[in-house]
Design an enzyme around this catalytic site. Structure first.
Site, PDB file in Angstrom:
ATOM      1  N   GLU A 149       0.835  -1.205   0.000  1.00 37.62           N
ATOM      2  CA  GLU A 149       0.000   0.000   0.000  1.00 37.62           C
ATOM      3  C   GLU A 149       0.872   1.259   0.000  1.00 37.62           C
ATOM      4  O   GLU A 149       1.846   1.347   0.740  1.00 37.62           O
ATOM      5  CB  GLU A 149      -0.913  -0.015   1.231  1.00 37.62           C
ATOM      6  CG  GLU A 149      -1.909   1.129   1.290  1.00 37.62           C
ATOM      7  CD  GLU A 149      -2.774   1.089   2.536  1.00 37.62           C
ATOM      8  OE1 GLU A 149      -3.817   1.766   2.558  1.00 37.62           O
ATOM      9  OE2 GLU A 149      -2.418   0.375   3.497  1.00 37.62           O
ATOM     10  N   LYS A 189      -9.591   2.658  -2.945  1.00 39.78           N
ATOM     11  CA  LYS A 189      -9.963   2.091  -1.642  1.00 39.78           C
ATOM     12  C   LYS A 189     -11.271   2.699  -1.138  1.00 39.78           C
ATOM     13  O   LYS A 189     -11.433   3.924  -1.113  1.00 39.78           O
ATOM     14  CB  LYS A 189      -8.828   2.358  -0.646  1.00 39.78           C
ATOM     15  CG  LYS A 189      -9.036   1.802   0.752  1.00 39.78           C
ATOM     16  CD  LYS A 189      -7.774   2.069   1.571  1.00 39.78           C
ATOM     17  CE  LYS A 189      -7.901   1.554   2.996  1.00 39.78           C
ATOM     18  NZ  LYS A 189      -6.646   1.780   3.761  1.00 39.78           N
ATOM     19  N   CYS A 225      -6.047  -2.894   1.955  1.00 35.35           N
ATOM     20  CA  CYS A 225      -5.867  -2.843   3.408  1.00 35.35           C
ATOM     21  C   CYS A 225      -7.180  -2.950   4.195  1.00 35.35           C
ATOM     22  O   CYS A 225      -7.766  -4.004   4.298  1.00 35.35           O
ATOM     23  CB  CYS A 225      -5.085  -1.587   3.791  1.00 35.35           C
ATOM     24  SG  CYS A 225      -4.356  -1.651   5.448  1.00 35.35           S
TER      25      CYS A 225
END
Length: 279
Positions: free
Chosen positions: A44, A117, A154
């Site tokens: 990430e 995300k 994540c």
């Protein structure tokens, strides 16, 4: 055409500046390709520190357009190496509009698109709402030289909906680049991705950076791995402290085996949830 795909993950430490971090990842990509890898995913926000440990507008400078200079740099490398690449970066769509994003580049260097995300935490050590808007591009599945690839980033992994969307979209390999610190999540790290791989019948590549950075106390514990659609780790899990390039062979033929084995997969197609009611 073989069902075996050699795939790679990179877990590494912060080098101290963006350019040296990019160069380090170029070297990882070359090493992976030399080992026969055909697809690779970085961690990430790969070219920076995990700056979300603090709330400081100075780190907005790490954001760039996607596609843009870093994407284009790796497009050229992807074409040179014949390597599909997943590039998690800090995206600037326009002034003040910023996302935690991953670009996907095919083995011929073509930019295929990006994932943003969706789930953005705002807790001590992970002040992400200060830096990112929630994603707004859905859950794309990219048709690449190695098959159908999806991305989940994540904190997304705690939410099953996106895993499911990617499965319904036909994903065969889903990459989950992360910055995850020791503590409660260490237990979840070994649980969530294998469970999601089983529930959705695809391979998952879970990536986590390593080390303690100068911005805070987060101790990133590595342990990157591939897990198959039966929930089994493919080879060893990555080191808990040291940088590592993880290269594994994924037998995509196992996906078909598992999907034919379990009746519930056939019952979870979108049309299985649609029925006509006569009034």
């Amino acid at each position: 055409m073989t069902d075996i795909v050699r795939a790679a993950l990179v877990q590494t430490t912060w080098t101290g500046d963006k350019e040296s971090m990019i160069k380090a990842h170029e070297d990882y990509a070359r090493d992976a390709a030399a080992q026969g890898a055909k697809v690779i995913c970085f961690q990430e926000l790969f070219y920076g520190p995990y700056f979300c440990q603090v709330q400081d507008a100075a780190y907005y400078e790490y954001a760039e357009s996607i596609p843009g200079p870093t994407t284009e740099r790796f497009q050229a490398l992807a074409a040179e190496l014949g390597l599909v690449m997943v590039l998690p970066m800090y995206e600037k769509e326009q002034e003040g509009v910023l996302y935690n994003t991953a670009a996907v580049v095919d083995a011929d260097g073509r930019y295929l698109g990006k994932y943003r995300k969706h789930h953005i935490p705002q807790v001590n050590g992970f002040w992400e709402k200060f830096y990112f808007r929630p994603g707004n591009l859905g859950f794309p599945v990219f048709d690449t030289a190695v098959g159908k690839v999806g991305v989940y980033i994540c904190y997304d992994r705690h939410f099953p909906e996106g895993w499911r969307e990617l499965g319904l979209g036909g994903a065969q390999i889903v990459f989950n680049p992360s910055a995850t610190s020791r503590g409660l999540s260490s237990y979840l790290w070994q649980l969530e991705q294998p469970a999601s791989a089983v529930a959705n019948e695809y391979f998952i590549g879970a990536i986590n950076r390593v080390g303690i950075e100068e911005l805070g106390d987060d101790d990133f514990y590595g342990q990157s791995y591939f897990v198959d659609p039966e929930g089994k780790f493919v080879g060893e899990v990555g080191d808990t402290h040291n940088p590592e390039l993880i290269v594994r062979d994924l037998d995509l033929g196992l996906i078909k085996t598992v999907r034919e084995r379990w009746q519930f997969y056939r019952d979870r197609r979108p049309e299985a949830y649609t029925r006509t009611v006569e009034l």
